[in-house]
Write an enzyme that holds these catalytic residues in place. Sequence first.
Site, PDB file in Angstrom:
ATOM      1  N   PRO A 129       0.770  -1.250   0.000  1.00 27.29           N
ATOM      2  CG  PRO A 129      -0.006  -0.949   2.177  1.00 27.29           C
ATOM      3  CD  PRO A 129       0.717  -1.926   1.297  1.00 27.29           C
ATOM      4  CB  CYS A 130       3.072   2.847  -2.470  1.00 31.38           C
ATOM      5  SG  CYS A 130       2.223   2.495  -4.005  1.00 31.38           S
ATOM      6  CG  HIS A 131      -3.009   3.436  -1.247  1.00 33.01           C
ATOM      7  ND1 HIS A 131      -2.673   2.108  -1.470  1.00 33.01           N
ATOM      8  CD2 HIS A 131      -3.973   3.437  -0.295  1.00 33.01           C
ATOM      9  CE1 HIS A 131      -3.417   1.349  -0.678  1.00 33.01           C
ATOM     10  NE2 HIS A 131      -4.210   2.134   0.050  1.00 33.01           N
TER      11      HIS A 131
END
Length: 162
Positions: A129-131
């Site tokens: 989850p780089c968001h």
Amino acid sequence: MYYSTCYASPIGEMLIVSDGEAICGVWFLGQKHFKSSISSDLIESDDLAIFKKAKIWLDRYFNGENPNIDFKLKPEGSEFRKRVWKILSEIPYGETLTYGEIAQKISPSMSAQAVGGAVGHNPIAILIPCHRVLGSNGKLTGYAGGLDKKMELLKLEDINYF
């Protein structure tokens, strides 16, 4: 050898890539660094068991659930990038970290910019989850898939950003 399939997410078409046993890539079509970690041709194959699992996971995620990943992820990159991606994978659903906080987890002298480069090259969107990474002031910053998609993902997880 790599296999691919498409996934129609509510926020845009995605490409999922596997080596047959693990997920090696998940990208929004046309995003920055699209397929950059895949070094060979792709064979389209919609019926791999790993693709079925990944699509079910994505369906559940986009329906507002926080599903567990019960299949193997295999992102390709340098040891530094893999270390950053491991930290990304540990950010809980509905929570965020800043690039600076991730840098501090690695080393007191690590730069947030170096971390930003690794985050931007994350080859497995959403599942890693780089968001969930924000700028040092807690504000929305870059996302390889586009800020519009990052905003939708944060909204889906009920994450408020400044």
